[in-house]
Design an enzyme around this catalytic site. Sequence first.
Site, PDB file in Angstrom:
ATOM      1  N   ASP A 119      30.266  -4.098  34.069  1.00 46.03           N
ATOM      2  CA  ASP A 119      30.393  -2.736  34.593  1.00 46.03           C
ATOM      3  C   ASP A 119      31.687  -2.056  34.153  1.00 46.03           C
ATOM      4  OD1 ASP A 119      29.599  -0.514  36.080  1.00 46.03           O
ATOM      5  OD2 ASP A 119      30.612  -1.199  37.884  1.00 46.03           O
ATOM      6  N   CYS A 176       6.557   4.980  44.892  1.00 50.04           N
ATOM      7  CA  CYS A 176       6.036   5.420  46.190  1.00 50.04           C
ATOM      8  C   CYS A 176       6.735   6.681  46.684  1.00 50.04           C
ATOM      9  CB  CYS A 176       6.156   4.304  47.216  1.00 50.04           C
ATOM     10  SG  CYS A 176       7.860   3.897  47.692  1.00 50.04           S
ATOM     11  N   CYS A 224      26.556   4.321  49.508  1.00 48.71           N
ATOM     12  CA  CYS A 224      25.356   4.692  50.261  1.00 48.71           C
ATOM     13  C   CYS A 224      24.222   3.773  49.828  1.00 48.71           C
ATOM     14  CB  CYS A 224      24.990   6.145  49.998  1.00 48.71           C
ATOM     15  SG  CYS A 224      23.439   6.672  50.775  1.00 48.71           S
TER      16      CYS A 224
END
Length: 292
Positions: A119, A176, A224
């Site tokens: 990362d 979905c 979050c």
Amino acid sequence: MRAEALRLGAVAVGFAEAAPVDEAYAGGYDRWIASGAHGTMAYLARHSGLRRDPRLLFHGARTVISMAFPYRPAGGYHHPWIADYALGRDYHTVLRGRLGILAEFIFNNFGALSRPCVDSAPLAERYWAMRAGIGYIGLNGQLIVPGVGSGVFLAELVTTLSLVPDAPLAGHCGRCGACVRVCPGGAIRSDGSFDARRCLSYLGIEHKGELPDTPRLGKHIYGCDECQRICPHNACEPPEPLEDFYPDPRLLSLDITTIHNLTKGDWRRLSGQSAMRRVRLSQILRNYLQLT
């Protein structure tokens, strides 16, 4: 090779040929940058050539080894204001150590050189995870490992060793739309696009200035997890993570009173081993003031 990576704590490992990323992915990324949806994360616009071809990142590269390391402990999510990935030790440090062991294993057994990437290098890690067959990119932009979910850290070893590539996974997350509907800032769109400027994780961590009036951070002071919490792929019992990724009890006990009374020294001691050390106390206090 695969067995050694799994021994080091990975739950999935795959191999992809080090080659230019396909034009569809590269073009989509360039359009995303051009639209300004990356916000103030200027580093995402730099080194476009390296992002397009890992062989430019590491001379002689022939294979990208992609690995997923779980971080969600049994029992699921733990703190209402802090993303799960930040509750344990900083994954950059932990996984660089693990990848260093794997790089040494490759050199000792095959004489090949390797570069660990966690990362920080300009490498399209979700793309390479997909190419290596360890997962697919969900509607929320997260890499989903079948049977494991998206609660994983991705790490790569770019190596001069030539390995037979794994086949990319067919299919998709199911689309979905639950992540679209639950996203507090409306950052995730039904067409699969993403606007970081409306992402609460971006606003609370990457955005350094005054927070916009909307969207509000609400209860999120660092990161979050809403799109992951609602995702059906995360309904399974998570695999056992490395001990380093288990939540720090001090962070788990962080409450309004503790935050309100934090000093700079307190924050350095509290966040020193966590990924949360990347933000200053002033940012945490700024985010805290938006708690609802």
